[in-house]
Write an enzyme that holds these catalytic residues in place. Sequence first.
Site, short mmCIF file in Angstrom:
data_model
loop_
_atom_site.label_atom_id
_atom_site.label_comp_id
_atom_site.label_asym_id
_atom_site.label_seq_id
_atom_site.Cartn_x
_atom_site.Cartn_y
_atom_site.Cartn_z
N VAL A 141 16.98 -38.98 3.84
CA VAL A 141 17.93 -39.42 3.27
C VAL A 141 18.66 -39.55 4.40
CG1 VAL A 141 20.67 -38.84 1.90
CG2 VAL A 141 17.91 -38.63 1.09
N SER A 142 18.90 -40.91 5.55
CA SER A 142 20.06 -40.38 6.62
C SER A 142 21.40 -39.77 6.56
CB SER A 142 19.97 -42.26 7.07
OG SER A 142 18.93 -42.49 7.52
N ALA A 143 21.84 -39.11 7.34
CA ALA A 143 22.74 -38.37 7.94
C ALA A 143 24.14 -39.34 7.61
CB ALA A 143 22.99 -37.67 9.54
N PHE A 172 15.65 -43.66 13.57
CA PHE A 172 14.43 -43.87 12.23
C PHE A 172 13.19 -42.82 12.32
CE2 PHE A 172 18.78 -45.64 11.94
CZ PHE A 172 18.97 -45.62 10.27
N ARG A 191 27.13 -37.81 -3.06
CA ARG A 191 25.40 -37.68 -1.92
C ARG A 191 24.70 -36.66 -2.27
NH1 ARG A 191 25.59 -40.19 2.44
NH2 ARG A 191 24.00 -38.70 3.93
#
Length: 408
Positions: free
Chosen positions: A71-73, A215, A38
Amino acid sequence: MNTEPALETLRAAMVSALREDGTIRTERIAEVMGRVPREPFAPEAQPADAYDPERAVVTKRDKDGLAISSVSAARIQAFMLEQADPRPGENVLEIGSGGMFAAYLAELVAPDGAVTTMDIDSEVTSRARRLLDDARYEHVRVVTADGAFGISEHAPFDLIVVTVGAPDIPPAWVDQLAPGGRIVVPLRVRGLMRSIVLVRAGDHLVSTGYELCGFVPMQGVAENRERLVLLHDRPGEEVGLRLDDGDQVDVEALREALATPRQEVWSGVTVGGEEPIDDLDLWLATALDGHTRLTATPAARDKGIVASASPLGVATVVVGSTLAYRAVRPTDETRNRFELGAYGHGPAATAAAARIVHEVGVWDEEHRGGPGARFEVHPAGTPDDRLPAGRVVDKPHTRITISWPGKP
């Protein structure tokens, strides 16, 4: 100094945590998230933050400081991958680019599948292209365009995954979806956002599941953000209503109502302190006319102006110059139990609070622990007699019905 063992440890810990809380349910998702790094896709963050299951990495803000790309969790990406179930050989479109999620998708549809990721913001797509190339995902297409229109030249898509909050389902998404294809979309309906899995059934879509989510909002022609109107505007003590889909309220009358003593009604229904009640809020949004959400700062709560300090808002019903909102109170602190109820303000405060409490009872009796809501998305203009029974939500492009099967 070789940092790879430390990064592998972070990846393993992330996957372990996501397995333990039930977010990761399948070996395919666990394997991919445990293998694909990541940190190359979140160079703005420390590695520990990139692998924190609950931490999103903001990559761009607007002029007011609000996040418009991230960048989403890991937890969000994990449950969306589980929802999407990308399969080898599938043609996939991601709307909302960051690079990380596209890399996961590319791994899951390999060796013969294709992934296209798109975003309206050229800075976002340039960043995604660079990071994907650096991580050897040159085969992922990156397109700069308004996601509301999809990408017809690469359609039909077996799967469309939307990684920005959408107020509606644009016609292009349905038109470009293969028969039986899936859309996973964080859809805002009656003020609440849920990541919904929708399967194409002819000219409409039918849900197979959903998850609570949050979001950044969609941009471009489909943009339709919520409005916040303040009922109490003293700096630091703000109280407001979040309005959606053209909701209109008498702001001055509600400001006066909020200043009146509150009335309270309690349901006798209790929940545990760690028990999720997001389905209750979805039920209230479905069942209550005049539904909106009350939001307030901690200082407003501490001053006794309201009883809740939720920044996202609590379920609220507005009836003319009266408002009432869902509340909880402790009943057994040793067992961490709370009773559900409602507070009301205004000339019909008790009646409005009782409406919420009545629906809490219906949810408890008929839907608590059940299969949850079912969504169907039909084209705008679909006659009422062609829609299933349920709450109908009219959007610019669609008519969405929400129905609630009973408990088995």
